[in-house]
Each structure stands twice: as structure tokens, then as C-alpha cells.
Design a protein around this motif. Structure first.
Motif, PDB file in Angstrom:
ATOM      1  N   ARG A  46     -63.767  44.700 -31.136  1.00 24.43           N
ATOM      2  CA  ARG A  46     -62.759  43.920 -31.848  1.00 24.43           C
ATOM      3  C   ARG A  46     -62.828  44.263 -33.340  1.00 24.43           C
ATOM      4  N   GLU A  48     -61.565  43.545 -37.429  1.00 22.96           N
ATOM      5  CA  GLU A  48     -61.140  42.507 -38.365  1.00 22.96           C
ATOM      6  C   GLU A  48     -61.048  43.117 -39.755  1.00 22.96           C
ATOM      7  N   ASN A 266     -54.314  35.654 -34.107  1.00 22.83           N
ATOM      8  CA  ASN A 266     -55.028  36.769 -34.726  1.00 22.83           C
ATOM      9  C   ASN A 266     -55.103  36.688 -36.241  1.00 22.83           C
ATOM     10  N   THR A 317     -57.232  37.161 -43.343  1.00 25.02           N
ATOM     11  CA  THR A 317     -57.896  38.080 -42.421  1.00 25.02           C
ATOM     12  C   THR A 317     -57.129  38.179 -41.113  1.00 25.02           C
ATOM     13  N   LYS A 319     -57.384  39.768 -37.067  1.00 30.22           N
ATOM     14  CA  LYS A 319     -58.349  40.186 -36.046  1.00 30.22           C
ATOM     15  C   LYS A 319     -57.596  40.754 -34.851  1.00 30.22           C
TER      16      LYS A 319
END
Length: 320
Positions: A46, A48, A266, A317, A319
Motif C-alpha cells: 500500500r 501513501e 483514501n 495525505t 493512500k
């Protein structure tokens, strides 16, 4: 004609038998080239990345004991606006991550005092910034949801160079040259710490505490503009031939805590605070003149030395 018909029948028989032969050869019924389940399971990696703003208050404090000609004390206080880029790669299968960050100050103001030389306002040429990376392992809990906590190890570069005007350097015994006099520190620090995170539906919290067991410090001490060092009991001002250099080591802590809101699955908006503190021992190498005569090179140990930066931080942010 009869021979051609026999050939056609033979080709037709081979064509009808081919699927059965292929099935026998491969050990069972024929399957399509890509079965329905050919895709890999859900990816455990994943990503970020995002941007952040840090409104920070910073300061430098140092004292250098010089029995002859006298003590030198430094005090700098600034307010710096910093823009930051950050990113992280998480491996959900192993509960590990690699995170990186880089920030640069785009406006600095404040005051400085170098006693017994000069004081004034910080100029517009300051250079304050940082870059670093961490490797973390969060074996407690799970990184996909709920709660996770663990340890981290990392590296941090920290540049702290407020613009404190010009230094008046002596040329041939006379102070005639003005040179750049940033109070310029370069710090290379090792980080060892702990980190935790928790999610509550559309909200989350994150916190970390890192100990700096060792930091290498180098740089330069600000200049003595405009009148040199005027020590009590010394008949003439003392001027620097070159800017005084610094080197040494330190230790300290770095703390950070953020609270976040997720407007989408996200995307995260977070606000919080960050504080860095470093203290240690520095050696200043001083070259100067007094009354037109050159002084011997002096290596002057610090009696105290510290550096700090703290303030409010906000980030956006994503993700994926």
C-alpha cells in the motif's frame, strides 16, 4: 476420387480425436488458458503520499568559555514556515513500512544575539530544512484497520542556518571585508523510536517518539558585525579572519502526534504538532586579529549547546 475421400475422412477423424488425446496427455479435462482465478490475491503493498505545512518556532543556544579573551554566547529565535513532501510504502503482509519526508523553509523571521559582538533581526537569506527516512515494524495489531504499534529506526538530516547578517572579517589586520555569516548548522542524526496508530471509522490518530542517541553536528558560528567582539578588559576589538567553524556531537528527541479525518476512503486530513530537541558539545575554531596583530588559532569548547524546533503541523495525505 476414392483416394481423396479416404484422405478427408482420415483428417476429420484426427481432428475429432485431438481434444481427447490432449485431455489424456495433460491429465484431465481441458481448461482455458487463463482460469477464472488467475488473478493474484489482493496486493499487500500500500502506498501513501502527501503534502504538509509546519509553522515552527526554532532556536539555537550556545556558550563558549574563553578565559582569554572572554566568553561568547549565542542566542537565536525564529519563526519559520515550512512546506513538506512525505511518502510511505506499507507491506501489510509483514506489518512493515518505509517512510520518507523532506521539508524546506520558505519564510523565516526572528532575532539573534551574539554577545559581546552584535544583535539584530534575522534576514531573508535563511536556509532551514530537513530530509529523512525510517523503517518501521508494527507487530502489535494490524495495519489494515483498528490498531497497530511497534518500533522504528531511521536517519534525519537537519539544516538550521538562520540569516544573521554579515560578519566583519579582518584583512591585513584591518576589518575591511564583509562575509556571509549564517549561523549554519548541519546535523546528521540516528533515530530509534516507537510508533502507534489507531482508526475509528472516519477518524484516526498517529503518534511517534524517537530518541536520537547520536548526532554529528558541523557548521559555522555567526559573524561579529559590525564592530567585532568587544571583550571587557581588552583594549581593542577582536575581528575574525575567517568565519568561526563548529563541530561536535549531540543527542535528543523527536516527537510527533496527529489526528486525522477521512472525507473519503483514501484521503486523510490531519492536524497536530511536532517537536525536535537536540543538545550536545561543540568545538569552535576561532581565527582572528586584535589591534592589528594576528591571534593564535583557538579551539574553544562549548559550555552548553542546544537546538530546538517545534510547532503546529497540518497534512493532506492520499493512500492507495
Amino acid at each position: 476420387m476414392k483416394r481423396s475421400l479416404q484422405g478427408a475422412v482420415a483428417i476429420l477423424a484426427v481432428g475429432m480425436a485431438a481434444p481427447a488425446l490432449a485431455a489424456d496427455y495433460f491429465g484431465g479435462d481441458l481448461r482455458p488458458a487463463y482460469p477464472d482465478t488467475w488473478q493474484q490475491p489482493d496486493d499487500s503493498i500500500r502506498f501513501e503520499y502527501g503534502v504538509a505545512y509546519w509553522y515552527s518556532w526554532g532556536g539555537q543556544n550556545a556558550g563558549f568559555g574563553t578565559p582569554a579573551p572572554g566568553p561568547i554566547d549565542l542566542s537565536v529565535r525564529d519563526q519559520t514556515h515550512i512546506g513538506e513532501l512525505h511518502g510511505k510504502i506499507e507491506d501489510l503482509a509483514t506489518q512493515t513500512y518505509v517512510a520518507g519526508r523532506a521539508g524546506l523553509g520558505f519564510h523565516t523571521s526572528g532575532t539573534y544575539d551574539i554577545s559581546p559582538a552584535s544583535s539584530g533581526n534575522i534576514g531573508t537569506g535563511s536556509r532551514i530544512g530537513y530530509a529523512g527516512a525510517d523503517f518501521g515494524w508494527l507487530p502489535l495489531g494490524t495495519m489494515t484497520d483498528g490498531f497497530a504499534a511497534g518500533a522504528l529506526i531511521g536517519y534525519q538530516y537537519w539544516k538550521d542556518a538562520p540569516d544573521i547578517g554579515t560578519g566583519q572579517y579582518a584583512v591585513g589586520g584591518n576589518p575591511a571585508t564583509l562575509g556571509d555569516a549564517r549561523d549554519d548548522l548541519d546535523i546528521h542524526a540516528l533515530r530509534l523510536g516507537v510508533k502507534g496508530m489507531a482508526e475509528f471509522g472516519m477518524f484516526d490518530i498517529q503518534a511517534e517518539a524517537a530518541w536520537i542517541p547520536y548526532a554529528h553536528v558541523s557548521g559555522a558560528l555567526g559573524g561579529s558585525a559590525p564592530d567585532g567582539f568587544n571583550f571587557p578588559g581588552v583594549g581593542a576589538p577582536i575581528y575574525e579572519n575567517t568565519q568561526t567553524t563548529l563541530s561536535g556531537r549531540g543527542q535528543g528527541v523527536m516527537l510527533e502526534a496527529m489526528a486525522g479525518f477521512h472525507p473519503t476512503e483514501n484521503l486523510a486530513l490531519r492536524v497536530g504538532g511536532r517537536a525536535w530537541y537536540l543538545e550536545g558539545n561543540l568545538d569552535a575554531v576561532f581565527n582572528g586579529t586584535a589591534g592589528g596583530a594576528a591571534l593564535p588559532t583557538m579551539t574553544i569548547p562549548s559550555t552548553y549547546a542546544s537546538l530546538f524546533r517545534y510547532g503546529l503541523r497540518a497534512e493532506l495525505t492520499g493512500k492507495f
